[in-house]
Design a protein around this motif. Structure first.
Motif, short mmCIF file in Angstrom:
data_model
loop_
_atom_site.label_atom_id
_atom_site.label_comp_id
_atom_site.label_asym_id
_atom_site.label_seq_id
_atom_site.Cartn_x
_atom_site.Cartn_y
_atom_site.Cartn_z
N GLY A 165 0.77 -1.23 0.00
CA GLY A 165 0.00 0.00 0.00
C GLY A 165 0.80 1.28 0.00
N VAL A 166 2.02 1.24 -0.53
CA VAL A 166 2.78 2.48 -0.64
C VAL A 166 2.96 2.86 -2.10
N ASP A 167 3.17 4.12 -2.35
CA ASP A 167 3.34 4.65 -3.70
C ASP A 167 4.69 5.34 -3.81
N TRP A 168 5.14 5.51 -5.05
CA TRP A 168 6.35 6.27 -5.30
C TRP A 168 6.02 7.74 -5.07
N ALA A 169 6.74 8.40 -4.16
CA ALA A 169 6.45 9.79 -3.79
C ALA A 169 7.47 10.77 -4.35
N GLY A 170 8.58 10.30 -4.90
CA GLY A 170 9.63 11.18 -5.40
C GLY A 170 10.97 10.73 -4.85
N PHE A 171 11.80 11.70 -4.52
CA PHE A 171 13.14 11.42 -4.01
C PHE A 171 13.39 12.29 -2.78
N THR A 172 14.18 11.78 -1.85
CA THR A 172 14.54 12.57 -0.68
C THR A 172 16.05 12.74 -0.60
N LEU A 173 16.43 13.83 0.02
CA LEU A 173 17.83 14.12 0.30
C LEU A 173 17.88 14.71 1.70
N ALA A 203 20.29 16.29 5.00
CA ALA A 203 21.44 17.18 5.13
C ALA A 203 22.75 16.40 5.20
N THR A 204 22.71 15.14 5.64
CA THR A 204 23.95 14.39 5.83
C THR A 204 24.02 13.07 5.08
N GLY A 205 22.96 12.69 4.36
CA GLY A 205 22.94 11.39 3.71
C GLY A 205 22.73 11.46 2.21
N LYS A 206 22.95 10.32 1.58
CA LYS A 206 22.78 10.17 0.14
C LYS A 206 21.31 10.28 -0.24
N GLY A 207 21.01 10.80 -1.42
CA GLY A 207 19.65 10.87 -1.91
C GLY A 207 19.08 9.49 -2.13
N SER A 208 17.74 9.36 -2.04
CA SER A 208 17.13 8.04 -2.20
C SER A 208 15.71 8.16 -2.75
N VAL A 209 15.19 7.02 -3.20
CA VAL A 209 13.80 6.93 -3.66
C VAL A 209 12.91 7.05 -2.43
N SER A 210 11.81 7.79 -2.55
CA SER A 210 10.88 7.96 -1.44
C SER A 210 9.58 7.23 -1.76
N CYS A 211 9.24 6.28 -0.91
CA CYS A 211 7.98 5.55 -1.01
C CYS A 211 7.12 5.97 0.17
N SER A 212 5.82 6.18 -0.07
CA SER A 212 4.97 6.66 1.01
C SER A 212 3.57 6.09 0.89
N GLY A 213 2.96 5.88 2.03
CA GLY A 213 1.58 5.45 2.08
C GLY A 213 0.66 6.55 2.57
N GLY A 214 1.19 7.77 2.63
CA GLY A 214 0.39 8.88 3.12
C GLY A 214 1.18 10.17 3.16
N VAL A 215 0.81 11.05 4.06
CA VAL A 215 1.46 12.35 4.20
C VAL A 215 2.90 12.16 4.66
N LEU A 216 3.82 12.92 4.08
CA LEU A 216 5.24 12.78 4.39
C LEU A 216 5.72 13.75 5.47
N PHE A 256 20.69 22.93 1.79
CA PHE A 256 20.47 22.49 0.41
C PHE A 256 20.59 23.62 -0.61
N THR A 257 21.11 23.26 -1.77
CA THR A 257 21.13 24.13 -2.94
C THR A 257 20.66 23.31 -4.12
N CYS A 258 19.71 23.83 -4.88
CA CYS A 258 19.20 23.15 -6.07
C CYS A 258 19.32 24.09 -7.27
N ARG A 300 25.27 20.47 1.91
CA ARG A 300 26.59 20.95 2.32
C ARG A 300 27.55 19.81 2.59
N ALA A 301 27.01 18.64 2.96
CA ALA A 301 27.85 17.48 3.26
C ALA A 301 28.40 16.81 2.00
#
Length: 101
Positions: free
Chosen positions: A25-33, A35-48, A72-74, A86-87
């Motif tokens: 029951g989770v969906d692909w929600a996008g990607f997360t990053l 402040a100190t870790g590697k970016g990853s796929v974000s799966c969610s079953g509701g509000v993030l 963060f800088t984008c 920054r990391a």
């Protein structure tokens, strides 16, 4: 934490299947990053976020523009959006591909 979403992506079906397997029951929600870790796929079953204590900020970043907030800088280009912490970790997202480091 930074959440990056994209309206259309060639890999959307693959990541939707990844997030839904096994079917819990989770969906692909996008990607997360973070402040100190590697970016990853974000799966969610509701509000993030917790609506009682958190107020998210939503930014649509036009081509050729940059955005900075906290750690963060984008930057947005016609080829895709690159976000870095920054990391030294980051995330690149385009309609054709994505990668994290």
């Amino acid at each position: 934490m930074l959440l990056c979403t994209i309206a259309r992506a060639d890999y959307a079906r693959k990541l939707t299947a990844y997030c839904g397997s096994p079917s819990i029951g989770v969906d692909w929600a996008g990607f997360t990053l973070t402040a100190t870790g590697k970016g990853s796929v974000s799966c969610s079953g509701g509000v993030l976020y917790d609506p009682d204590t958190q107020r998210p900020t939503y930014v649509t970043l036009p081509y050729g523009k940059s955005w900075r907030h906290g750690a963060f800088t984008c930057s947005s280009r016609a080829s895709g959006v690159t976000c870095r912490s920054r990391a030294g970790h980051g995330l690149f997202v385009s309609r054709q591909t994505w990668r994290s480091w």
